[in-house]
Design an enzyme around this catalytic site. Structure first.
Site, PDB file in Angstrom:
ATOM      1  CG  ASN A   1      -1.907  -1.162   1.095  1.00  0.00           C
ATOM      2  OD1 ASN A   1      -2.643  -1.268   0.128  1.00  0.00           O
ATOM      3  ND2 ASN A   1      -1.854  -2.074   2.049  1.00  0.00           N
TER       4      ASN A   1
ATOM      5  CG  HIS B   1       1.044   3.985   3.666  1.00  0.00           C
ATOM      6  ND1 HIS B   1       0.105   3.637   2.728  1.00  0.00           N
ATOM      7  CD2 HIS B   1       0.874   5.298   3.909  1.00  0.00           C
ATOM      8  CE1 HIS B   1      -0.616   4.715   2.429  1.00  0.00           C
ATOM      9  NE2 HIS B   1      -0.166   5.731   3.127  1.00  0.00           N
TER      10      HIS B   1
ATOM     11  CB  CYS C   1       5.108   6.553   8.467  1.00  0.00           C
ATOM     12  SG  CYS C   1       6.759   7.054   8.051  1.00  0.00           S
TER      13      CYS C   1
END
Lengths: 402, 402
Positions: free
Chosen positions: A282, A284, A319
């Site tokens: 994804n 991230h 993040c």
């Protein structure tokens, strides 16, 4: 349809909040209305918890790739069918050695600890444990034949624009499985308060039946248009409640609040930058990397002598690849064992359950639990934004550190 | 007994040479005699190739842990039997979904690509591929019931104080398997020149039968007392030759020599430091981390647009936890596709096999292979010592980078 509830669930644990520093928050709709807000991790979260539209697109694409039937149809021109993922509910997955049991509510998978999943002490690492939790949760959803239905949203959730996001995770390791060990992993879902869902796991050794790992996670609903957390509508509760089991892998007392650290903490690692290989599908930084950053902030001599026995994670924000992260860590003063000579003076302060079963006070002190509070945060302009708070509990290794 | 040959083999690939910078070389016996020296990777290696005594202790300990029989005996007092590793030759391993086929010479295991083994593009990473090669090689040895016999050494090897060390690895990826894909992995051993052994692998998709990955590795013998490479004694050849298959996963031409780079190379990453989580059970930086360091030295925009299709690794020296590593990387000038406009002027220089099967010259250029030379080295006082040389071949991704 109610078994749709776990769908996409662990997926979300790695992706649930977007990093505003890297993403800028563009394209998100926000609402200032608070009528439907809920409290998570002891604080009302609204704007900071944002599930990005990119996540949805990303998962949708993967779902499309994964949704071919068990007996693949002839490949279409220019397209190859390479998957073996059921689109309908299955009770047996021979390749993953998995079963759906208890009338569809519990997933069980048998796995062997691989050579590259163990650390220097030849036992599975916490990272491996977290990976296996993720894997079995997703496989549970796959076997339910629901991975393609919209992130586990029920009809009622879709109607209300709701999706699942993870807010908390607690993993307790009683014993780390060793290289070559055969494991049985169970996972199931249950209710969590008025608005949440739990997913729990148990990891046991096949030979002994001993429980190695207990884990629980908490999930809440978010409105995918307003990006705000939502109460669980009665309509949705009616759909998913029949699939919940009232069984807890961990008997938790009231959730202890994890305090927020600041940069006066004892250990601070700054300028941590995600590498390309730290990103999951994804885009991230993945959950395992969070834990790695947290633990690497501890001094090496401590890590050599101690073993992580419990970790609690409270997720605040995701993040992205361009963020710069700071890992902060503070030991609990009252949990650090007395330094220097071990004298009987310390005896009365020991908890009975720590002393029980040990041959001596020195043994008991060896097992003295040591606790740390953690914070990962990222720089967003002049200030910091929290990614995840953590609490870790450690025990002294019973063998010589190699 | 001859099937003992692969024993400990892949183990050694992660540990075969000790880091003199961190270990200081103490405790090693060296001989100045060259009568038994062999050439590896185009150069005579003697003192630099050192298998540490610690390695042996380390593996011996793990072997002891792993050698319980399939039907575990009652646990001894204070000791738990937690393993399910055969000490005698097995033909079926139900938990690993593995078989020994072709009269014991070929190992086959079925695996599913897990959610945490894929990268941002949802295909298995090169790191996952390397992990699976290691895993299946070790499992092959386990199923041979030989993991406890002294690192795969045959009777003749033990008599001559010989052990196996890996010198080279070549992995070709034709297609990266995707999340949830069911894989069949085969591995076997064969002869390599006069003094070496090969271990080869094939990874295929269960549904299509397509080959995804081909890999080969080369192993040589080392005298564990003198720490010097050794010719293969006739006695040993007689033992192990019957187990070799003359089948090559990769049809390699004469091994291309990888040039040694210096710090004038285009890309240099210095001060790379291993973290605790990068260490494997032998307390050395693992093979996968080497590749990660190599690849992270390439610019991000290149990695986003290209896919690694081949990697060759020539091992020189192991790296310990306290070493500081430098990763150096240089593109082949003649392999970089022409920048700017693609014009027909470039046509004649294209290789026919690149053009073949493509619809247009632009398509062909998209597939133009791009090659890089790599070097990982560590600081040892004022100079550098080589850890591993590498060559990578890349092709343009056929889809938009996410």
């Amino acid at each position: 349809m109610a078994s749709a509830s776990p769908c996409s669930i662990y997926c979300s644990s790695r992706v649930f909040v977007r990093c505003s520093a890297s993403e800028g928050g563009q394209g998100y709709h926000r609402s200032s209305s608070s009528s439907n807000a809920v409290r998570v991790n002891g604080a009302a979260h609204r704007a900071p918890l944002q599930v990005g539209a990119a996540l949805e697109t990303s998962i949708s694409r993967s779902l499309a790739e994964l949704s071919s039937p068990v007996l693949p149809p002839p490949p279409a021109a220019g397209e190859r069918v390479r998957q073996n993922i059921p689109t309908e509910k299955q009770t047996v997955d021979p390749f993953r050695q998995a079963l759906i049991v208890e009338g569809g509510v519990r997933y069980q998978q048998t796995l062997v600890v691989r050579s590259y999943e163990v650390g220097p002490d030849k036992t599975a690492t916490m990272e491996t444990v977290l990976n296996l939790l993720q894997e079995t949760a997703l496989n549970h959803v796959w076997m339910s034949g629901l991975l393609g239905d919209g992130f586990g949203a029920t009809h009622g959730m879709i109607k209300n624009d709701l999706i699942w996001v993870v807010s908390r995770m607690h993993v307790q390791v009683e014993q780390y499985p060793i290289w070559g060990e055969v494991l049985d992993i169970d996972t199931w879902v249950g209710s969590s308060g008025k608005n949440g869902m739990r997913r729990d796991w148990l990891i046991r050794g096949r030979n002994s039946g001993d429980v190695f790992v207990r884990a629980t996670s908490t999930w809440v609903m978010m409105n995918k248009v307003t990006r705000r957390l939502s109460k669980m509508p009665e309509e949705v509760r009616g759909e998913i409640a029949p699939w919940f089991i009232d069984r807890h892998a961990i008997q938790e007392e009231a959730n202890e609040k994890i305090i927020k650290l600041d940069s006066n903490a004892k250990y601070v690692d700054s300028d941590l930058k995600p590498k390309r290989s730290d990103l999951d599908m994804n885009h991230h930084v993945n959950n395992v990397k969070y834990v790695r950053w947290m633990l690497e902030t501890l001094p090496d001599h401590f890590l050599q002598q101690h073993q992580l026995s419990s970790i609690i994670l409270e997720y605040r924000k995701e993040c992205g690849s361009s963020d710069v992260v700071q890992s902060i860590c503070q030991p609990d003063e009252d949990s650090v064992p007395p330094e220097g000579n071990v004298s009987m003076v310390n005896g009365p302060s020991l908890l009975p359950e720590i002393i029980s079963g040990h041959h001596s006070l020195a043994d008991a002190l060896q097992q003295w639990p040591t606790k740390y509070t953690h914070l990962l945060q990222l720089k967003a302009g002049d200030k910091h934004e929290e990614i995840v708070r953590g609490r870790t509990t450690w025990k002294k290794k019973s063998y010589k550190a190699p």
